[in-house]
Design a protein around this motif. Sequence first.
Motif, PDB file in Angstrom:
ATOM      1  N   LEU A  63      32.492   5.312 -26.393  1.00  0.00           N
ATOM      2  CA  LEU A  63      32.971   4.805 -25.102  1.00  0.00           C
ATOM      3  C   LEU A  63      34.346   5.355 -24.759  1.00  0.00           C
ATOM      4  O   LEU A  63      34.595   5.771 -23.627  1.00  0.00           O
ATOM      5  CB  LEU A  63      33.000   3.272 -25.109  1.00  0.00           C
ATOM      6  CG  LEU A  63      31.647   2.579 -24.987  1.00  0.00           C
ATOM      7  CD1 LEU A  63      31.805   1.076 -25.172  1.00  0.00           C
ATOM      8  CD2 LEU A  63      31.014   2.886 -23.651  1.00  0.00           C
ATOM      9  N   GLN A  64      35.249   5.364 -25.745  1.00  0.00           N
ATOM     10  CA  GLN A  64      36.590   5.898 -25.494  1.00  0.00           C
ATOM     11  C   GLN A  64      36.527   7.379 -25.132  1.00  0.00           C
ATOM     12  O   GLN A  64      37.227   7.840 -24.237  1.00  0.00           O
ATOM     13  CB  GLN A  64      37.490   5.674 -26.709  1.00  0.00           C
ATOM     14  CG  GLN A  64      37.902   4.233 -26.887  1.00  0.00           C
ATOM     15  CD  GLN A  64      38.659   3.999 -28.187  1.00  0.00           C
ATOM     16  OE1 GLN A  64      38.669   4.842 -29.078  1.00  0.00           O
ATOM     17  NE2 GLN A  64      39.291   2.839 -28.283  1.00  0.00           N
ATOM     18  N   SER A  65      35.675   8.119 -25.821  1.00  0.00           N
ATOM     19  CA  SER A  65      35.530   9.545 -25.542  1.00  0.00           C
ATOM     20  C   SER A  65      34.998   9.774 -24.129  1.00  0.00           C
ATOM     21  O   SER A  65      35.525  10.600 -23.383  1.00  0.00           O
ATOM     22  CB  SER A  65      34.589  10.172 -26.563  1.00  0.00           C
ATOM     23  OG  SER A  65      34.239  11.475 -26.194  1.00  0.00           O
ATOM     24  N   LYS A  66      33.977   9.031 -23.753  1.00  0.00           N
ATOM     25  CA  LYS A  66      33.378   9.202 -22.423  1.00  0.00           C
ATOM     26  C   LYS A  66      34.337   8.721 -21.324  1.00  0.00           C
ATOM     27  O   LYS A  66      34.430   9.344 -20.266  1.00  0.00           O
ATOM     28  CB  LYS A  66      32.044   8.456 -22.325  1.00  0.00           C
ATOM     29  CG  LYS A  66      30.964   9.045 -23.209  1.00  0.00           C
ATOM     30  CD  LYS A  66      30.690  10.489 -22.819  1.00  0.00           C
ATOM     31  CE  LYS A  66      29.689  11.132 -23.725  1.00  0.00           C
ATOM     32  NZ  LYS A  66      29.510  12.555 -23.479  1.00  0.00           N
ATOM     33  N   LEU A  67      35.041   7.638 -21.560  1.00  0.00           N
ATOM     34  CA  LEU A  67      36.004   7.148 -20.574  1.00  0.00           C
ATOM     35  C   LEU A  67      37.163   8.131 -20.402  1.00  0.00           C
ATOM     36  O   LEU A  67      37.677   8.301 -19.299  1.00  0.00           O
ATOM     37  CB  LEU A  67      36.535   5.768 -20.966  1.00  0.00           C
ATOM     38  CG  LEU A  67      35.545   4.613 -20.792  1.00  0.00           C
ATOM     39  CD1 LEU A  67      36.129   3.323 -21.371  1.00  0.00           C
ATOM     40  CD2 LEU A  67      35.172   4.422 -19.331  1.00  0.00           C
ATOM     41  N   ASP A  81      37.747  10.821 -14.576  1.00  0.00           N
ATOM     42  CA  ASP A  81      39.002  11.008 -13.852  1.00  0.00           C
ATOM     43  C   ASP A  81      39.459   9.648 -13.326  1.00  0.00           C
ATOM     44  O   ASP A  81      39.292   9.339 -12.144  1.00  0.00           O
ATOM     45  CB  ASP A  81      38.800  12.011 -12.716  1.00  0.00           C
ATOM     46  CG  ASP A  81      40.095  12.416 -12.069  1.00  0.00           C
ATOM     47  OD1 ASP A  81      41.160  12.243 -12.694  1.00  0.00           O
ATOM     48  OD2 ASP A  81      40.054  12.892 -10.924  1.00  0.00           O
ATOM     49  N   LEU A  82      40.003   8.836 -14.204  1.00  0.00           N
ATOM     50  CA  LEU A  82      40.420   7.487 -13.854  1.00  0.00           C
ATOM     51  C   LEU A  82      41.942   7.401 -13.767  1.00  0.00           C
ATOM     52  O   LEU A  82      42.652   8.182 -14.396  1.00  0.00           O
ATOM     53  CB  LEU A  82      39.926   6.486 -14.906  1.00  0.00           C
ATOM     54  CG  LEU A  82      38.415   6.426 -15.114  1.00  0.00           C
ATOM     55  CD1 LEU A  82      38.089   5.492 -16.266  1.00  0.00           C
ATOM     56  CD2 LEU A  82      37.715   5.967 -13.853  1.00  0.00           C
TER      57      LEU A  82
END
Length: 95
Positions: free
Chosen positions: A37-41, A45-46
């Motif tokens: 999840l951390q990798s994908k988040l 572009d947040l």
Amino acid sequence: MINAKKLEEIAKQISDSMPPGVKQFADDMEGKTKQILQSKLAQLDLVTREEFDVQTRVLMRTREKLADLEQIVARLEAQQDSSEDKQLDSPPNQD
């Protein structure tokens, strides 16, 4: 309403009663899931909440300035219309 402390007690009892292998597997899965999840988040572009709040304040100030400018333009247009009407109403100069 559901009591949060009671739910925590039940979850702890269930966790404590699990065999060590299952508990280790669950912990490993949780860790891997967090990593994914951390990798994908991180790939998204947040913006941070702070950046969002700053941009919200900038937008509010810009809207206020735009409203002020719209009022000024409306006043200037009204003045121009008024002066044009006066010029049309006054008799021509005959020298």
